[in-house]
Design an enzyme around this catalytic site. Structure first.
Site, PDB file in Angstrom:
ATOM      1  N   SER A   1       1.015  -9.888  -0.772  1.00 22.08           N
ATOM      2  CA  SER A   1       0.755  -8.451  -0.695  1.00 22.08           C
ATOM      3  C   SER A   1       1.065  -7.791   0.639  1.00 22.08           C
ATOM      4  O   SER A   1       1.240  -6.567   0.695  1.00 22.08           O
ATOM      5  CB  SER A   1      -0.700  -8.170  -1.076  1.00 22.08           C
ATOM      6  OG  SER A   1      -1.585  -8.850  -0.212  1.00 22.08           O
TER       7      SER A   1
ATOM      8  N   LYS B   1       0.795  -1.221   0.000  1.00 18.19           N
ATOM      9  CA  LYS B   1       0.000   0.000   0.000  1.00 18.19           C
ATOM     10  C   LYS B   1       0.833   1.279   0.000  1.00 18.19           C
ATOM     11  O   LYS B   1       0.364   2.338  -0.448  1.00 18.19           O
ATOM     12  CB  LYS B   1      -0.948   0.009   1.199  1.00 18.19           C
ATOM     13  CG  LYS B   1      -2.116  -0.961   1.092  1.00 18.19           C
ATOM     14  CD  LYS B   1      -3.173  -0.454   0.135  1.00 18.19           C
ATOM     15  CE  LYS B   1      -4.464  -1.260   0.243  1.00 18.19           C
ATOM     16  NZ  LYS B   1      -5.526  -0.715  -0.633  1.00 18.19           N
TER      17      LYS B   1
END
Length: 318
Positions: free
Chosen positions: A286, A34
């Protein structure tokens, strides 16, 4: 940002009959991908927009990315996070200097509260996924992977709101149009899956409780769902036990501590291996911001996994 490592595992290659390359975004700043999108978005803001402060909603990883990016720009960040967000993510976000507000049972409720804050204060909104600059920042992962492994024929990517897979799919297919991009959602939170296969622009789930809280999104983005339809080849869903199994597998086989959302791409490869026609397969890991207090629960849940696939028909009625 860090150019994160790509690792291979002989055990995984033998288990799947594919050459598997795992992109470890759990090694990125803030422990998840992110930061890429958040830092790029803030780099595009004007001095006036930064001076107004930034606000967003997040289940944890976007929060940390925005908080760190804002700190580096000298901007105030206000982050709305739902109840049940792992304490490690909340504390890390506060540690980067953000003002954290815990609101609601789900991301959607925190999101609604954050929009109200924007109206009241005039702060600049940094959406966690439904923003082309956010998508572009996440797309740098696809560029890095193809620079390092140009012979990749498939990339498997987790999906929450769709920002990560949108960026990767566009970037990867601009470089290599023949590459296949496969998305993965938790079966307990299949909003983009339902949108993709029903072509419904207004999918809103009643609930989305999953150990992969980083991708527990009730409603896909308006921008991202169109990009996903245009650039993503297919989407699979994985069960809670399959996600847990992949988390434990990554810890045991690669010594990588991975959160639920970060393990979903590998979970799909292990569960749907026979359906995925690929020789050189990229897997996006991720994020790694796991609440360690849940490890015993995850380990117990992983023992229930039998790798049976979930059919599209079963997901549709969930």
């Amino acid at each position: 940002m860090h150019k994160t490592p790509v690792i291979t595992s002989q055990t995984t290659n033998e288990k799947t009959g594919k050459n598997v390359y795992m992109k470890l975004e759990n090694h990125q700043k803030t422990g998840a991908f992110k930061y890429r999108g958040a830092s790029y978005k803030l780099s595009k803001l004007s001095a006036e927009e930064l001076a107004a402060g930034v606000v967003t909603a997040s289940a944890g990883n976007h929060a940390q990315g925005v908080a760190l990016a804002a700190k580096s720009k000298g901007a105030k960040a206000t982050i709305f996070m739902p109840e049940g967000t792992p304490s490690a993510k909340v504390e890390a976000t506060k540690g980067y200097g953000a003002d954290v507000k815990i609101v609601g049972q789900s991301f959607q409720e925190a999101f609604t509260a954050s929009l109200e804050h924007k109206k009241l204060t005039g702060a600049t909104y940094v959406h966690p996924f439904d923003d082309y600059d956010i998508m572009a920042g996440q797309g740098s992962i696809g560029i890095e992977m193809l620079e390092e492994i140009p012979h990749l024929d498939t990339i498997i990517v987790p999906i929450g709101g769709g920002g990560l897979i949108s960026g990767i799919a566009v970037a990867a297919k601009m470089i290599k149009p023949s590459i296949k991009v496969i998305g993965v959602q938790a079966a307990n939170a299949p909003s983009m899956f339902k949108s993709y296969y029903s072509k419904d622009d207004h999918v809103i789930l009643d609930s989305c409780s999953t150990i992969a809280e980083g991708i527990a999104v009730k409603q896909p983005g308006q921008l991202t769902q169109q990009v996903v339809r245009d650039y993503v080849d297919e989407i699979y869903c994985v069960s809670e036990s399959q996600i847990a199994y992949a988390m434990v597998y990554l810890l045991e086989r690669t010594k990588s501590l991975v959160e639920g959302a970060g393990a979903t791409a590998l979970a799909a490869l292990l569960a749907f291996n026979d359906k995925i026609d690929s020789e050189h397969t990229g897997v996006i890991v991720s994020g790694g911001n796991l609440d360690l207090g849940r490890m015993s629960e995850i380990q117990e849940l992983s023992l229930k996994s039998n790798h049976q696939t979930l059919t599209r028909e079963k997901i549709t009625v969930l």
